[in-house]
Structure formats: structure tokens, C-alpha cells
Motif scaffolding. Structure first.
Motif, short mmCIF file in Angstrom:
data_model
loop_
_atom_site.label_atom_id
_atom_site.label_comp_id
_atom_site.label_asym_id
_atom_site.label_seq_id
_atom_site.Cartn_x
_atom_site.Cartn_y
_atom_site.Cartn_z
N TYR A 1 0.84 -1.20 0.00
CA TYR A 1 0.00 0.00 0.00
C TYR A 1 0.87 1.24 0.00
CZ TYR A 1 -3.56 -3.43 1.03
OH TYR A 1 -4.39 -4.52 0.95
N GLY B 1 -0.01 4.89 -0.34
CA GLY B 1 -0.86 6.07 -0.40
C GLY B 1 -2.09 5.82 -1.24
N ASP B 2 -2.23 6.58 -2.33
CA ASP B 2 -3.39 6.44 -3.23
C ASP B 2 -3.21 5.32 -4.25
OD1 ASP B 2 -4.79 8.60 -2.04
OD2 ASP B 2 -3.64 10.03 -3.23
N LEU C 1 -5.29 2.28 -8.62
CA LEU C 1 -5.16 3.71 -8.39
C LEU C 1 -6.53 4.31 -8.09
CD1 LEU C 1 -3.33 2.90 -11.18
CD2 LEU C 1 -2.49 5.20 -10.76
N GLU C 2 -6.56 5.24 -7.17
CA GLU C 2 -7.80 5.95 -6.88
C GLU C 2 -8.28 6.69 -8.13
OE1 GLU C 2 -9.66 5.90 -4.20
OE2 GLU C 2 -8.30 4.58 -3.09
N THR D 1 3.14 6.00 -10.30
CA THR D 1 2.11 6.58 -11.15
C THR D 1 2.72 7.46 -12.23
OG1 THR D 1 0.54 6.58 -9.30
CG2 THR D 1 0.01 7.99 -11.17
N GLN E 1 3.45 7.76 -5.83
CA GLN E 1 3.46 8.86 -6.79
C GLN E 1 4.50 8.63 -7.88
OE1 GLN E 1 1.34 11.65 -6.88
NE2 GLN E 1 2.28 11.77 -8.92
N VAL F 1 -7.23 10.30 -8.59
CA VAL F 1 -5.79 10.48 -8.84
C VAL F 1 -5.47 10.30 -10.32
CG1 VAL F 1 -3.50 9.50 -8.41
CG2 VAL F 1 -5.10 9.81 -6.51
N ALA G 1 3.78 6.97 0.21
CA ALA G 1 3.08 7.85 -0.72
C ALA G 1 4.01 8.33 -1.83
CB ALA G 1 2.48 9.04 0.03
N THR H 1 -12.02 3.10 -8.13
CA THR H 1 -10.62 2.91 -8.50
C THR H 1 -10.50 2.40 -9.94
OG1 THR H 1 -10.56 0.61 -7.71
CG2 THR H 1 -9.93 2.33 -6.13
#
Length: 374
Positions: free
Chosen positions: A100, A102-103, A174-175, A241, A238, A178, A234, A125
Motif C-alpha cells: 500500500y 498512499g493512493d 489507483l484511486e 504513477t 506517486q 488520482v 506515498a 478505483t
């Protein structure tokens, strides 16, 4: 295929010219320094993803669990409604690793048996699927997915996934807000993603698939080990992503289309038949009864199943009946019902015939399964 090296200088120049602010944290820059040849050597070793020693995070955020029940493993992807059917014979052994960030969350899944998976995605998601290993391709809604491809699952999407024997797959979740915020200034990617609606999108994109496997492994390593890049989950999420979107942007810029072929007529037929079977026809019906009831030829019926799950309709229904019995044996509310009575509820009247089929398919006796309740 356009080669996406994702070099930091070229990336900065290209994205700056497009007005897209993307910054790569050092954990991804470090990952880029690993040569492709060295990485592929690691990738081909399944222990890279599922080592004998379990993953442990010093600050939490990583789980590594093994399963003997496919129904228990199916519950691990939180927010997704998953239903697994074991298609090959033998005791089930699976492993599910989650990280996990963060987002963003990473989910590495392996199973020693082939599975038919009916999946309803989360409402908030997106998920990106990438094959880690498998002697045969995975199949997503009738489309072959191997190590050179990936698939994107939008929110609210229901789909079918065939997982081959000894297959392993990565899901990057992914959320919704986001991803949609990140692609707002990338018109081509934004239009493709939002245009999926509630359909799975499949891409032939070897470089992106490699990049995701590579970055996911680095993020998992970083979460479980102290390093000069820090252990902020987090930031790793990022970074992953940004790296994915960078490669996707470059691929879309270089290619007219990365889409794999859409749903085949064979898959649409399989999905329709499967739905009708689950809704109305008895699980112990013969292929002849099923083909007559559905108004299609026996040959078309058999092909629809063999092409999608590598199993004829009779075998598929037999495994489905055995799964129902197994669930009954493990149901605490039915602990006072005998094994024979539960088997009879699903059309098994001969104890010897039932016990033989059950033991062959699950690698254990029905009584061994029932013992787990205690």
C-alpha cells in the motif's frame, strides 16, 4: 515498436514542451539504471516476486499471505467482488502480496491451479493488470494477455479473467480521482481512458508492461528495506504513477493504436451461455440438455467453453458443482448437515462417485475439508 527508455533528460524536455508537469522521484530514477538484460534475467525467476522468505515492511503497509482456499484468496482485493472457480485438478495453493503506497496499491497474485474468475471492479478505483509469469496467456474477456500486454479496468466494470495454471499477475490499483486528475492535460490518454466506459481496455505495450513490473518490484523492495531513497509509501506510489503515465504518454505519442482486438464472437457466446447456466439450468445437466435448452449446437457449446477456459462445458459444470459442495462443507451454518446430504443437494447420490471426483479435483477427501471448520 517505439522504444521507451524513459530517460530523465528526454522525458523532461518532451513533457515540458507539452506543458505537463511530471517529476520523477529518485526511487524511479534509480530503477531506470538497471539494464534491461539484467532485469529480464530477474523477471524470469518466479522467486523474484514470491521468494521463500515472506515480504515484511518495517513500517507496515505490506501483507504477504498464503492460501489453501481459493475463496479466501478471492477476498484479498478489497473493494472488488471476485468469484473463483478452480479448473484443474489438485490441491489449491495460492499467494497474495499487497503493498500500500498512499493512493496506489500493488497486488501480486499467484495460483498453482487454473482459475475462471468473475470480477466486479470497485466503484472508485482503476486497476491496471500486468502478467508476471505463466506458461500460457491469461485471458481478459476473451483477449489473450501475456507479458507483452496490459489491461485497464475502469470503475464499475465487470469482466471475466482466465488465469492459467501456475500463473502470476500484478494489479496496480489507483484511486479514480488520482488517475483522472493526472491525465487531465493528456488529451489522447484522457479520451482513451474515459472512453472505456465500463469495458476493459487491453493494450499491446511491451515497454509499459516491463516498466510497471520493474517499478512495482522496486516499490515493494523499497517498502520492505531501508534505503537511501527513504521509505515514504506515498512518494513511492506517486513515483510509480508518474512513471506509468510517462511511458503511456510516449507510447501513445508514437503509435497510431495500441489497442488489442475487442471481444470475439466466441467470448460473447461464452459469456451469454455462462450467465444462462448460472441463472436457470441445473448444474448436473448434460451437454445435450444444455444445447437443446439454449437452442445452439453441441459443437458451438463445447467450443465456447474450450476456447475461453480450456475446458468443455461438462467439465466446467462438474467443477462448479464440486465448488458448491466445498463451500457447503466450509459453511459454519451447515456444520450439522452431513457431508453426504450436502453432496446430494448438488446432485451427487453415489458416495463413492462423489468422493472420488472430489478427492481428484481438490487433492483431499471431503472429510479433510470439513475438518477445517473445527
Amino acid at each position: 515498436m517505439f522504444s521507451v527508455g524513459c530517460g530523465q533528460n528526454r522525458l523532461a524536455l518532451l513533457l515540458a514542451s507539452k506543458g505537463i508537469p511530471i517529476r520523477l522521484p529518485r526511487v524511479i530514477v534509480a530503477a531506470q539504471q538497471i539494464s534491461r538484460g539484467r532485469w529480464m534475467q530477474k523477471f524470469e525467476n518466479s522467486n523474484t516476486w514470491f521468494p521463500e522468505r515472506k515480504w515484511r515492511a518495517t513500517t507496515g503497509g505490506v501483507t504477504d499471505l498464503e492460501f489453501l482456499e481459493f475463496d479466501e484468496q478471492a477476498q484479498r482485493l478489497v473493494g472488488y467482488d471476485q468469484d473463483y472457480l478452480q479448473l484443474t485438478d489438485g490441491q489449491f495453493r495460492g499467494r497474495f502480496v499487497s503493498c500500500y503506497l498512499g493512493d496506489v496499491s500493488l497486488h501480486f497474485e499467484r495460483a498453482n491451479q487454473a482459475l475462471s474468475q468473475s470480477i466486479a471492479a470497485s466503484t472508485n478505483t482503476y486497476s491496471i493488470g500486468v502478467v508476471l509469469s505463466g506458461a500460457a496467456p491469461f485471458r481478459v474477456d476473451g483477449i489473450d494477455i501475456d507479458q507483452l500486454s496490459l489491461f485497464v479496468v475502469p470503475p464499475h466494470t465487470s469482466f471475466h479473467l482466465f488465469s492459467p495454471k501456475d500463473g502470476a499477475i500484478l494489479a496496480v490499483v489507483l484511486e479514480k480521482f488520482v488517475l483522472e486528475e493526472a491525465i487531465r492535460d493528456m488529451p489522447r490518454i484522457r479520451d482513451w481512458v474515459l472512453g472505456l466506459g465500463q469495458q476493459v481496455g487491453c493494450l499491446h505495450a511491451p515497454m509499459i508492461a516491463d516498466r510497471l513490473r520493474h517499478d512495482a518490484k522496486n516499490a515493494l523492495f523499497a517498502s520492505c528495506n531501508d534505503s537511501e531513497y527513504g521509505t515514504d509509501p506515498a512518494s513511492h506510489g506517486q513515483a510509480l504513477t508518474n512513471s506509468f503515465l510517462t511511458c503511456l504518454f510516449l507510447e501513445f505519442s508514437a503509435q497510431h493504436s495500441l489497442d488489442l482486438a475487442g471481444h470475439s464472437k466466441g467470448f460473447r457466446r461464452f459469456a451469454a451461455i455462462k450467465s444462462k447456466l448460472e441463472a436457470s439450468l441445473p448444474q448436473n445437466a448434460s451437454p445435450e440438455e444444455i444445447s437443446n435448452g439454449l437452442g445452439i449446437s453441441k459443437r458451438s457449446l463445447q467450443y465456447a467453453f474450450s476456447s475461453e477456459v480450456s475446458l468443455g462445458v461438462a467439465g466446467y459444470l462438474r467443477h462448479s458443482r464440486l465448488r458448491s459442495v466445498r463451500r457447503g462443507l466450509l459453511d459454519p451454518t451447515r456444520r450439522n448437515i452431513s457431508i453426504g446430504d450436502i453432496a446430494a443437494q448438488y446432485g451427487y447420490w453415489s458416495w463413492s462417485h462423489f468422493s472420488q471426483q472430489y478427492s481428484k479435483h481438490f487433492g483431499e477427501r471431503p472429510s479433510d475439508t470439513r475438518l477445517r471448520l473445527t
